[in-house]
Design a protein around this motif. Structure first.
Motif, PDB file in Angstrom:
ATOM      1  N   TRP A   1      68.326  48.005  80.636  1.00  0.00           N
ATOM      2  CA  TRP A   1      67.911  49.058  81.529  1.00  0.00           C
ATOM      3  C   TRP A   1      68.351  50.400  80.971  1.00  0.00           C
ATOM      4  O   TRP A   1      69.427  50.529  80.399  1.00  0.00           O
ATOM      5  N   GLN A  24      57.928  56.671  82.251  1.00  0.00           N
ATOM      6  CA  GLN A  24      57.399  55.340  82.534  1.00  0.00           C
ATOM      7  C   GLN A  24      56.280  54.979  81.559  1.00  0.00           C
ATOM      8  O   GLN A  24      56.171  53.839  81.120  1.00  0.00           O
ATOM      9  N   ARG A  41      63.493  43.250  77.063  1.00  0.00           N
ATOM     10  CA  ARG A  41      62.647  43.971  78.020  1.00  0.00           C
ATOM     11  C   ARG A  41      63.285  45.331  78.285  1.00  0.00           C
ATOM     12  O   ARG A  41      64.500  45.442  78.374  1.00  0.00           O
ATOM     13  N   LYS A  43      63.448  48.439  80.942  1.00  0.00           N
ATOM     14  CA  LYS A  43      63.134  48.880  82.300  1.00  0.00           C
ATOM     15  C   LYS A  43      63.859  50.196  82.549  1.00  0.00           C
ATOM     16  O   LYS A  43      64.873  50.483  81.937  1.00  0.00           O
ATOM     17  N   LEU A  44      63.307  50.972  83.462  1.00  0.00           N
ATOM     18  CA  LEU A  44      63.810  52.319  83.722  1.00  0.00           C
ATOM     19  C   LEU A  44      64.259  52.430  85.172  1.00  0.00           C
ATOM     20  O   LEU A  44      63.535  52.023  86.081  1.00  0.00           O
ATOM     21  N   GLN A  45      65.455  52.958  85.381  1.00  0.00           N
ATOM     22  CA  GLN A  45      65.935  53.270  86.725  1.00  0.00           C
ATOM     23  C   GLN A  45      66.105  54.773  86.813  1.00  0.00           C
ATOM     24  O   GLN A  45      66.736  55.383  85.948  1.00  0.00           O
ATOM     25  N   GLY A  68      72.588  48.893  90.583  1.00  0.00           N
ATOM     26  CA  GLY A  68      71.619  48.077  89.860  1.00  0.00           C
ATOM     27  C   GLY A  68      72.215  47.439  88.619  1.00  0.00           C
ATOM     28  O   GLY A  68      73.425  47.363  88.444  1.00  0.00           O
ATOM     29  N   PRO A  69      71.340  46.993  87.720  1.00  0.00           N
ATOM     30  CA  PRO A  69      71.788  46.311  86.496  1.00  0.00           C
ATOM     31  C   PRO A  69      72.545  47.241  85.552  1.00  0.00           C
ATOM     32  O   PRO A  69      72.469  48.461  85.658  1.00  0.00           O
ATOM     33  N   LYS A  71      73.339  49.486  82.487  1.00  0.00           N
ATOM     34  CA  LYS A  71      72.478  50.368  81.686  1.00  0.00           C
ATOM     35  C   LYS A  71      72.992  50.404  80.258  1.00  0.00           C
ATOM     36  O   LYS A  71      74.192  50.379  80.015  1.00  0.00           O
TER      37      LYS A  71
END
Length: 152
Positions: A1, A24, A41, A43-45, A68-69, A71
């Protein structure tokens, strides 16, 4: 992330509204190409509003990194003052920062900001090029540059 950092309010206004879409799209393009991050993978937060300010950026970065996950990187911020704040937090969490916009010469210190990678030159570098073009290419004889010493 990755954690996306930008202001919704403050000195540069709502930059994040446009930046969210652009970031994005970049993530989607990386995800579509299996050779860029094979077996991973991306992913963007989106972090809370950095407000284009050091203190607000520190708070937004801490909240973003703790929620969240885990980073592995931060992308942004758009203001040098905010970059100074979120880079300090990033160093504590050992998360590197990638900034397309933070141009303050203060951020050039590799010892103070070892985890920062910028994609644009500092204001000092920009000004030197502008001066050179005006003097040599445009043949200006007198040039005055006004420089703002603020971390916007």
């Amino acid at each position: 992330w990755a954690l996306a950092m930008c202001p919704y309010t403050g000195g540069l206004g709502n930059i994040m509204g446009a930046m969210e879409v652009i970031m994005q799209q970049a993530v989607d393009e990386i995800e579509a190409n299996n050779t860029l991050l094979p077996g991973h993978r991306l992913k963007l937060q989106v972090a809370p509003d950095s407000k284009c300010a050091t203190t607000a950026s520190i708070s937004a970065t801490i909240k973003g990194l703790q929620s969240g996950p885990t980073k592995f990187a931060m992308i942004g911020d758009c203001c040098s003052g905010a970059c100074m704040g979120n880079r300090d937090v990033g160093q504590v969490y050992n998360v590197p920062s990638f900034s397309p916009f933070c141009t303050s010469p203060v951020l050039s210190s590799a010892s103070a900001y070892p985890n920062l990678l910028r994609f644009s030159p500092t204001l000092d570098g920009n000004n030197a090029v502008i001066f050179d073009v005006m003097r040599n290419l445009l043949q200006y004889r007198r040039i005055a540059m006004v420089i703002q010493d603020a971390s916007l």
